[in-house]
Enzyme design. Structure first.
Site, short mmCIF file in Angstrom:
data_model
loop_
_atom_site.label_atom_id
_atom_site.label_comp_id
_atom_site.label_asym_id
_atom_site.label_seq_id
_atom_site.Cartn_x
_atom_site.Cartn_y
_atom_site.Cartn_z
N ASP A 157 -94.33 -54.00 88.64
CA ASP A 157 -94.80 -52.61 88.46
C ASP A 157 -94.74 -51.86 89.79
O ASP A 157 -95.20 -52.38 90.80
CB ASP A 157 -96.24 -52.65 87.92
CG ASP A 157 -96.69 -51.32 87.33
OD1 ASP A 157 -96.30 -50.25 87.85
OD2 ASP A 157 -97.45 -51.35 86.34
N HIS A 159 -95.77 -48.47 90.12
CA HIS A 159 -96.68 -47.31 90.15
C HIS A 159 -97.80 -47.53 91.16
O HIS A 159 -98.55 -48.49 91.04
CB HIS A 159 -97.25 -47.07 88.75
CG HIS A 159 -96.20 -46.75 87.73
ND1 HIS A 159 -95.55 -47.73 87.03
CD2 HIS A 159 -95.68 -45.57 87.33
CE1 HIS A 159 -94.67 -47.15 86.21
NE2 HIS A 159 -94.72 -45.83 86.37
N SER A 183 -97.89 -54.81 82.27
CA SER A 183 -98.73 -55.13 83.42
C SER A 183 -100.10 -55.66 83.01
O SER A 183 -100.74 -56.40 83.77
CB SER A 183 -98.90 -53.91 84.32
OG SER A 183 -97.65 -53.54 84.85
CO1 B1M Z 1 -93.56 -44.37 85.21
N1 B1M Z 1 -94.24 -44.83 83.44
N2 B1M Z 1 -92.05 -45.58 84.97
N3 B1M Z 1 -92.98 -43.74 86.93
N4 B1M Z 1 -94.93 -43.08 85.08
C1 B1M Z 1 -95.55 -44.31 83.04
C2 B1M Z 1 -96.68 -45.27 83.40
C3 B1M Z 1 -95.35 -44.12 81.48
C4 B1M Z 1 -96.66 -44.20 80.67
C5 B1M Z 1 -94.61 -42.80 81.22
C6 B1M Z 1 -94.27 -42.55 79.75
O1 B1M Z 1 -93.31 -43.08 79.25
N5 B1M Z 1 -95.03 -41.79 79.04
C7 B1M Z 1 -94.35 -45.28 81.15
C8 B1M Z 1 -94.98 -46.65 80.78
C9 B1M Z 1 -94.78 -46.98 79.32
C10 B1M Z 1 -95.12 -48.39 78.98
O2 B1M Z 1 -95.33 -49.27 79.74
N6 B1M Z 1 -95.15 -48.59 77.69
C11 B1M Z 1 -93.55 -45.37 82.43
C12 B1M Z 1 -92.26 -45.95 82.54
C13 B1M Z 1 -91.61 -46.38 81.24
C14 B1M Z 1 -91.59 -46.11 83.78
C15 B1M Z 1 -90.23 -46.80 84.03
C16 B1M Z 1 -89.98 -48.09 83.25
C17 B1M Z 1 -89.13 -45.75 83.78
C18 B1M Z 1 -87.71 -46.23 83.93
O3 B1M Z 1 -87.31 -46.66 84.99
N7 B1M Z 1 -87.02 -46.16 82.85
C19 B1M Z 1 -90.32 -47.06 85.56
C20 B1M Z 1 -91.06 -48.40 85.82
C21 B1M Z 1 -90.61 -49.09 87.03
C22 B1M Z 1 -91.50 -50.31 87.28
O4 B1M Z 1 -92.69 -50.17 87.43
N8 B1M Z 1 -90.89 -51.46 87.30
C23 B1M Z 1 -91.20 -45.94 85.98
C24 B1M Z 1 -91.13 -45.32 87.23
C25 B1M Z 1 -91.92 -44.27 87.63
C26 B1M Z 1 -91.69 -43.49 88.92
C27 B1M Z 1 -91.22 -44.38 90.08
C28 B1M Z 1 -90.64 -42.44 88.67
C29 B1M Z 1 -93.09 -42.81 89.12
C30 B1M Z 1 -94.07 -43.64 89.98
C31 B1M Z 1 -94.11 -43.24 91.42
C32 B1M Z 1 -95.20 -43.98 92.16
O5 B1M Z 1 -96.23 -44.39 91.64
N9 B1M Z 1 -94.97 -44.14 93.42
C33 B1M Z 1 -93.64 -42.82 87.69
C34 B1M Z 1 -94.71 -42.00 87.24
C35 B1M Z 1 -95.20 -40.96 88.21
C36 B1M Z 1 -95.32 -42.14 85.96
C37 B1M Z 1 -96.40 -41.27 85.28
C38 B1M Z 1 -95.71 -39.98 84.81
C39 B1M Z 1 -97.61 -40.90 86.13
C40 B1M Z 1 -98.37 -42.05 86.78
C41 B1M Z 1 -99.32 -41.56 87.84
O6 B1M Z 1 -99.03 -41.60 89.03
N10 B1M Z 1 -100.47 -41.01 87.44
C42 B1M Z 1 -96.85 -42.20 84.09
C43 B1M Z 1 -97.35 -41.45 82.88
C44 B1M Z 1 -98.85 -41.23 82.92
O7 B1M Z 1 -99.60 -42.01 83.44
N11 B1M Z 1 -99.29 -40.17 82.32
C45 B1M Z 1 -95.71 -43.14 83.97
C46 B1M Z 1 -101.46 -40.45 88.37
C47 B1M Z 1 -102.41 -41.55 88.89
C48 B1M Z 1 -103.44 -40.95 89.83
O8 B1M Z 1 -103.05 -42.11 87.78
O9 B1M Z 1 -102.07 -44.40 88.21
O10 B1M Z 1 -103.34 -43.89 86.05
P1 B1M Z 1 -103.14 -43.68 87.49
O11 B1M Z 1 -104.49 -44.08 88.25
C49 B1M Z 1 -105.78 -43.70 87.79
C50 B1M Z 1 -106.45 -44.74 86.91
O12 B1M Z 1 -105.55 -45.43 86.08
C51 B1M Z 1 -107.22 -45.60 87.88
O13 B1M Z 1 -107.58 -44.69 88.92
C52 B1M Z 1 -106.66 -43.60 89.00
C53 B1M Z 1 -107.38 -42.27 88.93
O14 B1M Z 1 -108.58 -42.24 89.60
N12 B1M Z 1 -106.64 -46.76 88.50
C54 B1M Z 1 -107.42 -47.75 89.01
C55 B1M Z 1 -105.35 -47.10 88.74
N13 B1M Z 1 -105.28 -48.28 89.37
C56 B1M Z 1 -106.54 -48.70 89.56
C57 B1M Z 1 -107.04 -49.85 90.16
C58 B1M Z 1 -108.44 -50.02 90.22
C59 B1M Z 1 -109.28 -49.05 89.68
C60 B1M Z 1 -108.80 -47.92 89.08
O15 B1M Z 1 -109.02 -51.08 90.78
C61 B1M Z 1 -108.23 -52.09 91.36
#
Ligand code: B1M
Length: 214
Positions: free
Chosen positions: A99, A101, A152
């Site tokens: 992963d 992200h 993940s």
């Molecule tokens: Co990706 N991605 N992505 N992506 N991406 C998602 C997760 C996805 C839901 C989008 C979608 O299709 N709707 C989807 C997953 C679907 C699934 O698994 N079924 C997806 C996909 C499919 C992919 C790829 C496979 C795409 C591809 O290549 N075809 C690929 C995966 C590569 C891989 O991981 N091997 C990929 C790639 C990417 C980018 C690189 C382009 C980019 C990431 C850049 C980066 O992180 N440096 C990206 C992004 C930006 C997203 C979305 C749009 C946004 C994620 C984000 O940063 N959110 C995402 C869709 C979505 O989430 N709405 C998506 C903002 C962030 C602040 O929130 O990370 O949730 P989040 O963190 C929150 C909480 O979750 C929590 O606290 C934070 C807020 O306070 N939290 C924790 C997180 N970690 C924590 C740990 C803790 C405590 C709390 O304690 C240890």
């Protein structure tokens, strides 16, 4: 014309920084940095997720959105509340194997380190062996795993199993959108051994860390 909040969300959706910083300054007159991140910027990210899911955005565009989110967090960080307390504990953070992200994990790092924790951030795609090796070199009070992909959630279970097999019984904190749909309670299991806690966001992660250190 768009409201300030709509504009902030749109920078993330459009993946553009044109006008971003003046609007962040403007927003800080009304909101705390964390409210800006968790509110309009996060809403923008959710929209990006929706558009991406509907094939209306390509990965390169999502990457641009991620850039805007990261730049905003970096810009806002110096204005965040800091508690200059003694070091409360040491926490390791890693995005699990497979992963990439890391925006959420890095936000957790900022919140924890602003509140008295020393953070060892192992980065992205971290295999269990690397966590074990790092822990042996420098033990921590808790291990935080982050992951956004559906697969993940399973990788976290495997990672936790490997940690326990290696004799590491530190509390494990799990978070990230992969789990949000799965767990609603802090205390999770039974696929996990030992103390494993779910944090829904970065502030929740801080609350849990504080409770663990008490
Ligand atoms: Co990706 N991605 N992505 N992506 N991406 C998602 C997760 C996805 C839901 C989008 C979608 O299709 N709707 C989807 C997953 C679907 C699934 O698994 N079924 C997806 C996909 C499919 C992919 C790829 C496979 C795409 C591809 O290549 N075809 C690929 C995966 C590569 C891989 O991981 N091997 C990929 C790639 C990417 C980018 C690189 C382009 C980019 C990431 C850049 C980066 O992180 N440096 C990206 C992004 C930006 C997203 C979305 C749009 C946004 C994620 C984000 O940063 N959110 C995402 C869709 C979505 O989430 N709405 C998506 C903002 C962030 C602040 O929130 O990370 O949730 P989040 O963190 C929150 C909480 O979750 C929590 O606290 C934070 C807020 O306070 N939290 C924790 C997180 N970690 C924590 C740990 C803790 C405590 C709390 O304690 C240890």
């Amino acid at each position: 014309t768009l409201t300030l909040e709509e504009r902030l969300a749109s920078y993330v959706v459009e993946g553009t920084k044109e006008g971003l910083y003046p609007d962040l300054d403007e927003a800080m007159k009304k909101y705390s940095p964390l409210e800006i991140i968790n509110g309009p910027l996060m809403r923008g990210m959710e929209e990006v997720g929706r558009l991406f899911n509907g094939n209306e955005l390509i990965v390169a565009e999502v990457l641009q959105s991620a850039e805007v989110m990261k730049a905003s967090v970096t810009y806002l960080e110096p204005f965040m509340e800091k508690n200059e307390t003694a070091v409360k504990g040491k926490i390791m953070l890693a995005t699990v194997k497979g992963d990439v992200h890391d925006i959420g994990k890095n936000l957790v790092e900022i919140i924890l380190s602003n509140n008295g924790y020393k953070i060892i951030n192992l980065g992205i795609k971290v295999p269990p062996e690397q966590i074990i090796e790092s822990y042996r070199k420098e033990p921590v009070d808790a291990i935080g795993l982050s992951g956004l992909l559906v697969k993940s959630a399973q990788q976290m279970v495997l990672t936790a199993q490997d940690l326990r097999s290696a004799g590491i019984d530190a509390p494990i904190l799990v978070g990230g959108a992969a789990l949000t749909r799965k767990f609603t309670k802090h205390r999770i299991g039974p696929e996990y051994d030992g103390l494993v806690l779910y944090a829904k966001d970065a502030m929740d992660g801080l609350d849990i860390a504080n409770k663990l250190m008490d």
